[in-house]
Design a protein around this motif. Sequence first.
Motif, PDB file in Angstrom:
ATOM      1  N   LEU A   1      19.935   8.424  -8.881  1.00  0.00           N
ATOM      2  CA  LEU A   1      19.194   7.250  -9.340  1.00  0.00           C
ATOM      3  C   LEU A   1      19.059   6.200  -8.244  1.00  0.00           C
ATOM      4  O   LEU A   1      18.039   5.527  -8.126  1.00  0.00           O
ATOM      5  CB  LEU A   1      19.892   6.642 -10.566  1.00  0.00           C
ATOM      6  N   GLY A   2      20.120   6.061  -7.414  1.00  0.00           N
ATOM      7  CA  GLY A   2      20.032   5.112  -6.300  1.00  0.00           C
ATOM      8  C   GLY A   2      18.957   5.513  -5.312  1.00  0.00           C
ATOM      9  O   GLY A   2      18.207   4.668  -4.807  1.00  0.00           O
ATOM     10  N   ALA A   3      18.865   6.834  -5.022  1.00  0.00           N
ATOM     11  CA  ALA A   3      17.827   7.302  -4.101  1.00  0.00           C
ATOM     12  C   ALA A   3      16.433   7.080  -4.673  1.00  0.00           C
ATOM     13  O   ALA A   3      15.512   6.631  -3.979  1.00  0.00           O
ATOM     14  CB  ALA A   3      18.044   8.783  -3.797  1.00  0.00           C
ATOM     15  N   LEU A   4      16.247   7.375  -5.966  1.00  0.00           N
ATOM     16  CA  LEU A   4      14.946   7.163  -6.599  1.00  0.00           C
ATOM     17  C   LEU A   4      14.572   5.683  -6.627  1.00  0.00           C
ATOM     18  O   LEU A   4      13.413   5.320  -6.419  1.00  0.00           O
ATOM     19  CB  LEU A   4      14.966   7.731  -8.024  1.00  0.00           C
ATOM     20  N   ALA A   5      15.572   4.821  -6.890  1.00  0.00           N
ATOM     21  CA  ALA A   5      15.286   3.387  -6.884  1.00  0.00           C
ATOM     22  C   ALA A   5      14.878   2.912  -5.495  1.00  0.00           C
ATOM     23  O   ALA A   5      13.987   2.068  -5.334  1.00  0.00           O
ATOM     24  CB  ALA A   5      16.507   2.614  -7.371  1.00  0.00           C
ATOM     25  N   GLY A   6      15.518   3.473  -4.451  1.00  0.00           N
ATOM     26  CA  GLY A   6      15.136   3.103  -3.088  1.00  0.00           C
ATOM     27  C   GLY A   6      13.721   3.528  -2.759  1.00  0.00           C
ATOM     28  O   GLY A   6      12.958   2.771  -2.136  1.00  0.00           O
ATOM     29  N   ILE A   7      13.348   4.739  -3.177  1.00  0.00           N
ATOM     30  CA  ILE A   7      11.977   5.205  -2.937  1.00  0.00           C
ATOM     31  C   ILE A   7      10.974   4.322  -3.672  1.00  0.00           C
ATOM     32  O   ILE A   7       9.931   3.934  -3.125  1.00  0.00           O
ATOM     33  CB  ILE A   7      11.840   6.669  -3.378  1.00  0.00           C
ATOM     34  N   GLY A   8      11.304   3.991  -4.944  1.00  0.00           N
ATOM     35  CA  GLY A   8      10.400   3.137  -5.710  1.00  0.00           C
ATOM     36  C   GLY A   8      10.246   1.763  -5.097  1.00  0.00           C
ATOM     37  O   GLY A   8       9.139   1.213  -5.021  1.00  0.00           O
ATOM     38  N   GLY A   9      11.362   1.177  -4.598  1.00  0.00           N
ATOM     39  CA  GLY A   9      11.282  -0.134  -3.972  1.00  0.00           C
ATOM     40  C   GLY A   9      10.481  -0.114  -2.685  1.00  0.00           C
ATOM     41  O   GLY A   9       9.698  -1.033  -2.399  1.00  0.00           O
ATOM     42  N   TYR A  10      10.679   0.960  -1.896  1.00  0.00           N
ATOM     43  CA  TYR A  10       9.910   1.081  -0.650  1.00  0.00           C
ATOM     44  C   TYR A  10       8.415   1.194  -0.942  1.00  0.00           C
ATOM     45  O   TYR A  10       7.587   0.554  -0.296  1.00  0.00           O
ATOM     46  CB  TYR A  10      10.398   2.299   0.128  1.00  0.00           C
ATOM     47  N   THR A  11       8.079   2.019  -1.938  1.00  0.00           N
ATOM     48  CA  THR A  11       6.659   2.196  -2.272  1.00  0.00           C
ATOM     49  C   THR A  11       6.053   0.895  -2.767  1.00  0.00           C
ATOM     50  O   THR A  11       4.925   0.531  -2.409  1.00  0.00           O
ATOM     51  CB  THR A  11       6.514   3.278  -3.355  1.00  0.00           C
ATOM     52  N   LEU A  12       6.795   0.158  -3.587  1.00  0.00           N
ATOM     53  CA  LEU A  12       6.300  -1.109  -4.117  1.00  0.00           C
ATOM     54  C   LEU A  12       6.090  -2.126  -3.004  1.00  0.00           C
ATOM     55  O   LEU A  12       5.068  -2.824  -2.942  1.00  0.00           O
ATOM     56  CB  LEU A  12       7.282  -1.656  -5.159  1.00  0.00           C
ATOM     57  N   THR A  13       7.048  -2.210  -2.057  1.00  0.00           N
ATOM     58  CA  THR A  13       6.935  -3.160  -0.947  1.00  0.00           C
ATOM     59  C   THR A  13       5.783  -2.794  -0.022  1.00  0.00           C
ATOM     60  O   THR A  13       5.011  -3.660   0.428  1.00  0.00           O
ATOM     61  CB  THR A  13       8.246  -3.189  -0.140  1.00  0.00           C
ATOM     62  N   ARG A  14       5.623  -1.504   0.253  1.00  0.00           N
ATOM     63  CA  ARG A  14       4.551  -1.065   1.133  1.00  0.00           C
ATOM     64  C   ARG A  14       3.187  -1.342   0.511  1.00  0.00           C
ATOM     65  O   ARG A  14       2.260  -1.780   1.177  1.00  0.00           O
ATOM     66  CB  ARG A  14       4.700   0.426   1.404  1.00  0.00           C
ATOM     67  N   GLY A  15       3.077  -1.128  -0.800  1.00  0.00           N
ATOM     68  CA  GLY A  15       1.802  -1.359  -1.459  1.00  0.00           C
ATOM     69  C   GLY A  15       1.429  -2.827  -1.503  1.00  0.00           C
ATOM     70  O   GLY A  15       0.266  -3.205  -1.337  1.00  0.00           O
ATOM     71  N   SER A  16       2.407  -3.710  -1.670  1.00  0.00           N
ATOM     72  CA  SER A  16       2.100  -5.141  -1.750  1.00  0.00           C
ATOM     73  C   SER A  16       1.773  -5.738  -0.399  1.00  0.00           C
ATOM     74  O   SER A  16       1.162  -6.801  -0.305  1.00  0.00           O
ATOM     75  CB  SER A  16       3.307  -5.892  -2.360  1.00  0.00           C
ATOM     76  N   GLY A  17       2.141  -5.056   0.711  1.00  0.00           N
ATOM     77  CA  GLY A  17       1.874  -5.599   2.051  1.00  0.00           C
ATOM     78  C   GLY A  17       0.509  -5.244   2.604  1.00  0.00           C
ATOM     79  O   GLY A  17       0.140  -5.721   3.661  1.00  0.00           O
ATOM     80  N   ARG A  18      -0.217  -4.359   1.921  1.00  0.00           N
ATOM     81  CA  ARG A  18      -1.544  -3.990   2.431  1.00  0.00           C
ATOM     82  C   ARG A  18      -2.544  -5.083   2.171  1.00  0.00           C
ATOM     83  O   ARG A  18      -2.530  -5.688   1.078  1.00  0.00           O
ATOM     84  CB  ARG A  18      -1.982  -2.696   1.751  1.00  0.00           C
ATOM     85  N   PRO A  19      -3.469  -5.344   3.162  1.00  0.00           N
ATOM     86  CA  PRO A  19      -4.522  -6.363   2.919  1.00  0.00           C
ATOM     87  C   PRO A  19      -5.530  -5.851   1.900  1.00  0.00           C
ATOM     88  O   PRO A  19      -5.838  -4.656   1.833  1.00  0.00           O
ATOM     89  CB  PRO A  19      -5.164  -6.555   4.286  1.00  0.00           C
ATOM     90  N   SER A  20      -5.977  -6.741   1.075  1.00  0.00           N
ATOM     91  CA  SER A  20      -6.967  -6.347   0.069  1.00  0.00           C
ATOM     92  C   SER A  20      -8.328  -6.161   0.736  1.00  0.00           C
ATOM     93  O   SER A  20      -8.679  -6.825   1.707  1.00  0.00           O
ATOM     94  CB  SER A  20      -7.080  -7.448  -1.008  1.00  0.00           C
ATOM     95  N   ARG A  21      -9.079  -5.204   0.236  1.00  0.00           N
ATOM     96  CA  ARG A  21     -10.397  -4.913   0.784  1.00  0.00           C
ATOM     97  C   ARG A  21     -11.431  -5.910   0.258  1.00  0.00           C
ATOM     98  O   ARG A  21     -11.499  -6.177  -0.934  1.00  0.00           O
ATOM     99  CB  ARG A  21     -10.804  -3.492   0.397  1.00  0.00           C
ATOM    100  N   VAL A  22     -12.257  -6.445   1.214  1.00  0.00           N
ATOM    101  CA  VAL A  22     -13.292  -7.410   0.839  1.00  0.00           C
ATOM    102  C   VAL A  22     -14.627  -6.658   0.794  1.00  0.00           C
ATOM    103  O   VAL A  22     -15.008  -5.971   1.774  1.00  0.00           O
ATOM    104  CB  VAL A  22     -13.383  -8.562   1.859  1.00  0.00           C
ATOM    105  N   PRO A  23     -15.336  -6.747  -0.295  1.00  0.00           N
ATOM    106  CA  PRO A  23     -16.622  -6.029  -0.376  1.00  0.00           C
ATOM    107  C   PRO A  23     -17.596  -6.571   0.663  1.00  0.00           C
ATOM    108  O   PRO A  23     -17.609  -7.756   0.984  1.00  0.00           O
ATOM    109  CB  PRO A  23     -17.081  -6.324  -1.811  1.00  0.00           C
ATOM    110  N   PRO A  24     -18.388  -5.710   1.241  1.00  0.00           N
ATOM    111  CA  PRO A  24     -19.344  -6.147   2.293  1.00  0.00           C
ATOM    112  C   PRO A  24     -20.393  -7.108   1.711  1.00  0.00           C
ATOM    113  O   PRO A  24     -20.756  -7.011   0.529  1.00  0.00           O
ATOM    114  CB  PRO A  24     -19.979  -4.855   2.765  1.00  0.00           C
ATOM    115  N   ALA A  25     -20.836  -8.050   2.566  1.00  0.00           N
ATOM    116  CA  ALA A  25     -21.868  -9.000   2.135  1.00  0.00           C
ATOM    117  C   ALA A  25     -23.212  -8.323   1.984  1.00  0.00           C
ATOM    118  O   ALA A  25     -23.580  -7.444   2.777  1.00  0.00           O
ATOM    119  CB  ALA A  25     -21.983 -10.153   3.133  1.00  0.00           C
ATOM    120  N   VAL A  26     -23.957  -8.729   0.996  1.00  0.00           N
ATOM    121  CA  VAL A  26     -25.292  -8.148   0.757  1.00  0.00           C
ATOM    122  C   VAL A  26     -26.301  -8.868   1.607  1.00  0.00           C
ATOM    123  O   VAL A  26     -26.316 -10.098   1.653  1.00  0.00           O
ATOM    124  CB  VAL A  26     -25.641  -8.267  -0.733  1.00  0.00           C
TER     125      VAL A  26
END
Length: 275
Positions: free
Chosen positions: A250-275
Amino acid sequence: MRTVRALSAVLVAGAALFGPAAAPVLADSATPTPSGSASAESTAGPTEAGTTFRTAAFFRQGLQATAEASTGDYLYWVFPADTGQRPTVTASVTLPESTARHGASTWRIDVYDGLRRRQPCMYGMQSKAAAKEAPSVELSCTLRPVRPWADAWDDDPLPGSYYIRLTVTGLPEEDLGQPFTARIGAGSADKGGAYAGGGSLAAPLVPGATTEDATAADAPSAVEARAPEDGWSSGWWSDRWIWTVAGGVLGALAGIGGYTLTRGSGRPSRVPPAV
């Protein structure tokens, strides 16, 4: 979506490890749980008792031992208890007819280990007074959980033989020698890894047994003659190993889940191209 899948995997793994299948490991009953059928034949034990430690009548947990004796006698029985068990001893004494008695009486049970050290009761009515008119008296003693080993200066219960002594400790002198009937039982609640230790005895505390007795295969030994029905435990295995492995997973799974959550929140959001 990756974060959701990772957290879902953690929850599923936790449910699998700590769900209904693992529930019996946590079960803790204050009452003894003897094995076998409840029929009279399967619970029948010895029909007489010893009068000293050396002549104690042997019976296994889950059986009922009986004896007829005279008030003032010391009665002895012996049963085996193994690592992780918390034994409970019960005694029912059927008293003589009230018309033949001259007053109240007080009865007591004591439990001793294989070294003949008296073991204290965690709870139970170890000594009880019976009125002159009482037809019987009920006694009980629940010991501390049996440990696989202890320090030399400690008096913890250890695997091996446990002696029961029943006697009357107070009654009118005129009532000495009157007949009575005793019924003795013993059973254990399984405490498991909660009381496991990091060692074990070379041999269980059975009088007359040695380390050579425990390993000899050429003849029956005192250890074998006084062992539980399914033999003595090895002392190294307990359900603590299950919880240790489960906690690591469970500790290993929690570590994987925390890493995935942190990595996902650090990505820049995509801005749609201007028309």
